[in-house]
Scaffold this active site. Structure first.
Site, PDB file in Angstrom:
ATOM      1  N   GLU A  40       0.741  -1.591  -0.051  1.00  0.00           N
ATOM      2  CA  GLU A  40       0.366  -0.071  -0.162  1.00  0.00           C
ATOM      3  C   GLU A  40       1.182   1.322  -0.350  1.00  0.00           C
ATOM      4  O   GLU A  40       2.013   1.508   1.126  1.00  0.00           O
ATOM      5  CB  GLU A  40      -0.349  -0.183   1.137  1.00  0.00           C
ATOM      6  CG  GLU A  40      -1.786   1.426   1.620  1.00  0.00           C
ATOM      7  CD  GLU A  40      -2.647   1.032   2.700  1.00  0.00           C
ATOM      8  OE1 GLU A  40      -3.582   1.745   2.749  1.00  0.00           O
ATOM      9  OE2 GLU A  40      -2.024   0.532   3.595  1.00  0.00           O
ATOM     10  N   LYS A 108     -10.167   0.839  -2.891  1.00  0.00           N
ATOM     11  CA  LYS A 108     -10.146   0.449  -1.100  1.00  0.00           C
ATOM     12  C   LYS A 108     -11.705   0.614  -0.530  1.00  0.00           C
ATOM     13  O   LYS A 108     -11.488   2.145  -0.427  1.00  0.00           O
ATOM     14  CB  LYS A 108      -8.647   1.743   0.131  1.00  0.00           C
ATOM     15  CG  LYS A 108      -8.701   0.754   1.128  1.00  0.00           C
ATOM     16  CD  LYS A 108      -7.777   1.048   2.145  1.00  0.00           C
ATOM     17  CE  LYS A 108      -8.003   1.411   3.046  1.00  0.00           C
ATOM     18  NZ  LYS A 108      -6.076   1.625   3.980  1.00  0.00           N
ATOM     19  N   CYS A 149      -5.660  -3.076   3.164  1.00  0.00           N
ATOM     20  CA  CYS A 149      -4.569  -3.027   4.459  1.00  0.00           C
ATOM     21  C   CYS A 149      -5.954  -3.484   4.915  1.00  0.00           C
ATOM     22  O   CYS A 149      -6.321  -4.720   5.838  1.00  0.00           O
ATOM     23  CB  CYS A 149      -4.649  -1.650   4.710  1.00  0.00           C
ATOM     24  SG  CYS A 149      -2.937  -1.871   6.144  1.00  0.00           S
TER      25      CYS A 149
END
Length: 267
Positions: A40, A108, A149
């Protein structure tokens, strides 16, 4: 299929970050990787926000060229993509095939808004807009589900990727904080692998990036039984492992928890 995870320590200099990332991708290629995964925010980690850019900007073009020149699939971690408003960008993953063509994009969905007194305080939603759709790409005939993440803490996303989109590999580029990472990173990754009977490929940032922010590292590859088959030491490096899809099929056949899942109502 051989997959590599690239562990790096991105700072606030994009040119330096890209240079190190390219070196790690070259090491992955030398290990015979078919697919390499970066962490990330490979583009920038620091106290100031970088200028966001479109998918076909400098960042995307850089990793498209790397995939083409190295002849392997490149998952370019994530970067700050131009968002829906000047105040908010997207946290976006790009996946390129061996020819350098863009094969998948994922923004995300779950944003890291956390305040642990005396430990960590971070409000990702202050500058990042959430994505709204899942993304699965077929890599050499194998469905890869894309996540980033903090998504890791939301098992319903991974179950949807495995059950509804038939993913066999779950990808997790991350910049997992040191405080939570040392207790939760491996546990959560192994849980996602076991409950979804998928390989999990997790590439993390390592070390200090700005005052008060350190990332845990320990990038790893986990098989569908929950066994860690490769793990990076605490340094900038690359580790690789072979994904045995026949083992995945055997595990799903012998312990058919995905197939046995049933709808239910809350009483």
């Amino acid at each position: 299929m051989r997959v590599a995870v690239c562990q790096l320590n991105a700072r606030d200099n994009r040119a330096d970050n890209l240079k190190v990332a390219r070196t790690l991708l070259e090491r992955a290629a030398s290990l015979g990787a078919d697919v390499a995964v970066l962490p990330e925010y490979t583009d920038h980690l620091g106290p100031d926000l970088p200028a966001p850019e479109p998918v076909d900007g400098e960042y995307g073009s850089f990793f498209s060229a790397a995939a083409r020149e190295l002849g392997m699939w490149v998952h370019a971690g994530s970067f700050h993509e131009t968002g829906p408003a000047p105040s908010h960008s997207y946290n976006t993953s790009l996946l390129f095939d061996r020819s350098g063509a863009l094969a998948a994009t994922y923004r995300k969905i779950h944003l890291y808004d956390v305040d642990i007194p005396g430990k960590v305080s971070y409000l990702e939603s202050a500058t990042i807009a959430p994505g709204t759709t899942t993304s699965v790409a077929t890599v050499e005939g194998v469905p890869f589900g894309l996540t980033i993440c903090y998504d890791l803490r939301f098992p319903e996303l991974y179950r949807s990727l495995a059950r509804d989109s038939a993913a066999q590999v779950l990808v997790v580029p991350a910049a997992f904080m040191l405080h939570t990472g040392r207790d939760h990173w491996e546990v959560l990754l192994r849980a996602r692998a076991i409950e979804n009977q998928c390989y999990v490929v997790a590439a993390g940032q390592i070390g200090d990036h700005e005052p008060g922010r350190s990332c845990f590292g320990r990038s790893m590859i986990i098989d569908p039984w929950g066994t860690v088959v490769a793990q990076a030491p605490d340094e900038v490096t690359v580790v690789a492992a072979d994904l045995d899809l026949s083992r995945l099929s055997r595990i799903r056949r012998e312990l058919p928890s995905l197939a046995n899942s049933r709808p239910f109502s809350v009483g």
